[in-house]
Design a protein around this motif. Structure first.
Motif, PDB file in Angstrom:
ATOM      1  N   THR A 129       0.707  -1.224   0.100  1.00 26.48           N
ATOM      2  CA  THR A 129      -0.179   0.077   0.219  1.00 26.48           C
ATOM      3  C   THR A 129       0.922   1.334  -0.006  1.00 26.48           C
ATOM      4  OG1 THR A 129      -1.724  -1.183   1.271  1.00 26.48           O
ATOM      5  CG2 THR A 129      -1.788   0.975   1.169  1.00 26.48           C
ATOM      6  N   PRO A 130       0.866   2.206  -0.987  1.00 26.72           N
ATOM      7  CA  PRO A 130       1.767   3.368  -1.051  1.00 26.72           C
ATOM      8  C   PRO A 130       1.505   4.220   0.037  1.00 26.72           C
ATOM      9  CG  PRO A 130       0.622   2.728  -3.142  1.00 26.72           C
ATOM     10  CD  PRO A 130      -0.262   1.781  -2.274  1.00 26.72           C
ATOM     11  N   PHE A 131       2.278   4.709   0.458  1.00 26.33           N
ATOM     12  CA  PHE A 131       2.352   5.722   1.433  1.00 26.33           C
ATOM     13  C   PHE A 131       2.831   7.155   1.210  1.00 26.33           C
ATOM     14  CE2 PHE A 131       6.246   3.717   2.603  1.00 26.33           C
ATOM     15  CZ  PHE A 131       7.078   4.681   2.686  1.00 26.33           C
ATOM     16  N   LYS A 132       3.856   7.243   0.319  1.00 26.40           N
ATOM     17  CA  LYS A 132       4.319   8.293  -0.281  1.00 26.40           C
ATOM     18  C   LYS A 132       4.571   8.216  -1.748  1.00 26.40           C
ATOM     19  CE  LYS A 132       4.905  11.458   2.861  1.00 26.40           C
ATOM     20  NZ  LYS A 132       3.891  12.527   2.693  1.00 26.40           N
ATOM     21  N   GLN A 133       3.901   9.289  -2.457  1.00 27.75           N
ATOM     22  CA  GLN A 133       3.878   9.017  -3.929  1.00 27.75           C
ATOM     23  C   GLN A 133       3.402   7.643  -4.410  1.00 27.75           C
ATOM     24  OE1 GLN A 133       7.830  10.139  -3.861  1.00 27.75           O
ATOM     25  NE2 GLN A 133       7.635  12.225  -4.147  1.00 27.75           N
ATOM     26  N   ASP A 134       4.231   6.934  -5.175  1.00 29.68           N
ATOM     27  CA  ASP A 134       3.651   5.489  -5.587  1.00 29.68           C
ATOM     28  C   ASP A 134       4.524   4.525  -4.803  1.00 29.68           C
ATOM     29  OD1 ASP A 134       1.368   6.395  -7.257  1.00 29.68           O
ATOM     30  OD2 ASP A 134       3.054   6.240  -8.847  1.00 29.68           O
ATOM     31  N   TYR A 135       4.966   4.860  -3.691  1.00 28.28           N
ATOM     32  CA  TYR A 135       6.081   3.998  -2.960  1.00 28.28           C
ATOM     33  C   TYR A 135       5.514   3.335  -1.633  1.00 28.28           C
ATOM     34  CZ  TYR A 135      10.597   1.981  -1.671  1.00 28.28           C
ATOM     35  OH  TYR A 135      11.751   1.250  -1.691  1.00 28.28           O
ATOM     36  N   ALA A 136       5.626   2.024  -1.633  1.00 28.93           N
ATOM     37  CA  ALA A 136       4.967   1.213  -0.553  1.00 28.93           C
ATOM     38  C   ALA A 136       6.399   0.998   0.431  1.00 28.93           C
ATOM     39  CB  ALA A 136       4.157   0.299  -0.857  1.00 28.93           C
ATOM     40  N   PHE A 137       6.399  -0.023   1.197  1.00 30.22           N
ATOM     41  CA  PHE A 137       7.473  -0.686   1.781  1.00 30.22           C
ATOM     42  C   PHE A 137       8.486  -1.328   0.789  1.00 30.22           C
ATOM     43  CE2 PHE A 137       4.733   0.543   5.289  1.00 30.22           C
ATOM     44  CZ  PHE A 137       5.400   1.107   6.006  1.00 30.22           C
ATOM     45  N   GLY A 138       9.239  -0.753   0.254  1.00 33.83           N
ATOM     46  CA  GLY A 138      10.118  -1.479  -0.600  1.00 33.83           C
ATOM     47  C   GLY A 138       9.973  -1.571  -2.016  1.00 33.83           C
ATOM     48  N   LEU A 139       8.594  -1.510  -2.347  1.00 34.66           N
ATOM     49  CA  LEU A 139       8.005  -1.494  -3.967  1.00 34.66           C
ATOM     50  C   LEU A 139       7.573  -0.262  -4.103  1.00 34.66           C
ATOM     51  CD1 LEU A 139       5.891  -4.873  -2.797  1.00 34.66           C
ATOM     52  CD2 LEU A 139       8.137  -4.603  -4.023  1.00 34.66           C
ATOM     53  N   GLU A 140       7.569  -0.050  -5.470  1.00 38.79           N
ATOM     54  CA  GLU A 140       6.823   1.048  -6.390  1.00 38.79           C
ATOM     55  C   GLU A 140       5.358   0.236  -6.616  1.00 38.79           C
ATOM     56  OE1 GLU A 140       6.848   3.451 -10.501  1.00 38.79           O
ATOM     57  OE2 GLU A 140       8.666   2.278 -10.096  1.00 38.79           O
ATOM     58  N   VAL A 141       4.313   0.944  -6.619  1.00 38.25           N
ATOM     59  CA  VAL A 141       2.942   0.478  -6.871  1.00 38.25           C
ATOM     60  C   VAL A 141       2.322   1.164  -7.935  1.00 38.25           C
ATOM     61  CG1 VAL A 141       0.870   0.136  -5.813  1.00 38.25           C
ATOM     62  CG2 VAL A 141       2.835  -0.158  -4.289  1.00 38.25           C
ATOM     63  N   THR A 142       1.708   0.509  -8.768  1.00 35.48           N
ATOM     64  CA  THR A 142       1.104   1.228 -10.054  1.00 35.48           C
ATOM     65  C   THR A 142       0.099   0.321 -10.338  1.00 35.48           C
ATOM     66  OG1 THR A 142       1.608   2.015 -12.341  1.00 35.48           O
ATOM     67  CG2 THR A 142       2.629   0.035 -11.884  1.00 35.48           C
ATOM     68  N   THR A 143      -1.040   1.203 -11.242  1.00 34.15           N
ATOM     69  CA  THR A 143      -1.997   0.412 -11.776  1.00 34.15           C
ATOM     70  C   THR A 143      -1.769   0.523 -13.428  1.00 34.15           C
ATOM     71  OG1 THR A 143      -3.219   1.009  -9.803  1.00 34.15           O
ATOM     72  CG2 THR A 143      -4.389   0.193 -11.716  1.00 34.15           C
ATOM     73  N   LEU A 144      -2.084  -0.721 -14.023  1.00 32.26           N
ATOM     74  CA  LEU A 144      -1.995  -0.718 -15.362  1.00 32.26           C
ATOM     75  C   LEU A 144      -3.299  -1.646 -16.044  1.00 32.26           C
ATOM     76  CD1 LEU A 144      -0.521  -0.225 -18.064  1.00 32.26           C
ATOM     77  CD2 LEU A 144       0.863  -1.986 -17.606  1.00 32.26           C
ATOM     78  N   ASP A 145      -4.130  -0.732 -16.679  1.00 30.25           N
ATOM     79  CA  ASP A 145      -5.400  -1.671 -17.082  1.00 30.25           C
ATOM     80  C   ASP A 145      -6.140  -2.154 -16.108  1.00 30.25           C
ATOM     81  OD1 ASP A 145      -4.443  -1.052 -19.915  1.00 30.25           O
ATOM     82  OD2 ASP A 145      -3.612  -2.874 -20.174  1.00 30.25           O
ATOM     83  N   GLY A 146      -6.393  -1.545 -14.972  1.00 31.44           N
ATOM     84  CA  GLY A 146      -7.005  -1.825 -13.854  1.00 31.44           C
ATOM     85  C   GLY A 146      -6.474  -2.784 -13.307  1.00 31.44           C
ATOM     86  N   TYR A 147      -5.380  -3.241 -13.384  1.00 39.52           N
ATOM     87  CA  TYR A 147      -4.513  -4.313 -12.391  1.00 39.52           C
ATOM     88  C   TYR A 147      -3.367  -3.556 -11.647  1.00 39.52           C
ATOM     89  CZ  TYR A 147      -6.541  -8.024 -15.218  1.00 39.52           C
ATOM     90  OH  TYR A 147      -7.463  -8.803 -15.973  1.00 39.52           O
ATOM     91  N   LYS A 148      -3.383  -4.008 -10.200  1.00 42.78           N
ATOM     92  CA  LYS A 148      -2.311  -3.263  -9.612  1.00 42.78           C
ATOM     93  C   LYS A 148      -0.997  -3.823  -9.613  1.00 42.78           C
ATOM     94  CE  LYS A 148      -2.261  -1.711  -4.600  1.00 42.78           C
ATOM     95  NZ  LYS A 148      -2.744  -1.809  -3.256  1.00 42.78           N
ATOM     96  N   GLY A 149       0.043  -3.244  -9.759  1.00 38.39           N
ATOM     97  CA  GLY A 149       1.395  -4.022  -9.961  1.00 38.39           C
ATOM     98  C   GLY A 149       2.373  -3.718  -8.877  1.00 38.39           C
ATOM     99  N   PHE A 150       3.287  -4.249  -8.886  1.00 38.07           N
ATOM    100  CA  PHE A 150       4.466  -4.014  -7.701  1.00 38.07           C
ATOM    101  C   PHE A 150       5.639  -4.306  -8.526  1.00 38.07           C
ATOM    102  CE2 PHE A 150       0.845  -6.072  -5.523  1.00 38.07           C
ATOM    103  CZ  PHE A 150       0.066  -5.069  -5.032  1.00 38.07           C
ATOM    104  N   MET A 151       6.761  -3.571  -8.170  1.00 31.95           N
ATOM    105  CA  MET A 151       8.053  -3.434  -8.839  1.00 31.95           C
ATOM    106  C   MET A 151       9.074  -2.866  -7.852  1.00 31.95           C
ATOM    107  SD  MET A 151       6.643  -1.560 -11.945  1.00 31.95           S
ATOM    108  CE  MET A 151       5.017  -1.554 -11.029  1.00 31.95           C
TER     109      MET A 151
END
Length: 164
Positions: A129-151
């Protein structure tokens, strides 16, 4: 690890914790140092016994001086003229970049992490779950075509990785 932490422990903060996000290798070094202090085990041993071994990740570990890996890849650098990358003793990056793995083992990691073998569901939710910008705990979080992605990506002399 104590020597690495000593290099930055007395430096001023770049910003008040929780107000901004900036990737920090020092943060990962500190995390590894804390892990060793809390568990009483070396970083490499803890990861092997608690993560890599139980997940069946036989081709993943912490690169250590003198470690012989039969299928070790050689790192390269350069754009117009490609050459072997320089050697880096993996005690230097410590918990901020000393891991080696294979694509097969990274798949085992993904399945273990998102399959409930690594974290409790509430911890995984917090981690993703992002807490600053698109960053969570060690992961970047994004949504693409309605799917949540982690990288998360990484780089060290001669190597780059990106797991999504």
């Amino acid at each position: 690890p104590a020597d690495l932490v000593a290099r930055f422990k007395d430096k001023p903060l770049d910003f008040e914790p929780g107000t901004q996000f900036r990737y920090s290798n020092s943060g990962y070094v500190l995390l590894g140092f804390i892990l060793e202090k809390v568990t009483g085990e070396k970083y490499a041993k803890f990861l092997q016994e608690n993560l890599f071994g139980p997940l069946g990740m036989a081709d993943t570990g912490v690169d250590q001086s003198g470690l012989i890996l039969a299928k070790r890849a050689q790192g390269y650098e350069g754009v117009t003229a490609v050459r072997h990358a320089g050697y880096v003793d993996m005690t230097i990056p410590f918990s901020a970049g000393s891991l080696y793995s294979t694509t097969g083992d990274l798949l085992k990691w993904e399945r273990g992490l998102f399959g409930g073998k690594v974290l409790k569901p509430e911890s995984l939710k917090k981690m993703t779950t992002p807490f600053k910008q698109d960053y969570a705990f060690g992961l970047e979080v994004t949504t693409l075509d309605g799917y949540k992605g982690f990288m998360h990506g990484g780089a060290i002399e001669g190597f780059r990785s990106y797991l999504a």
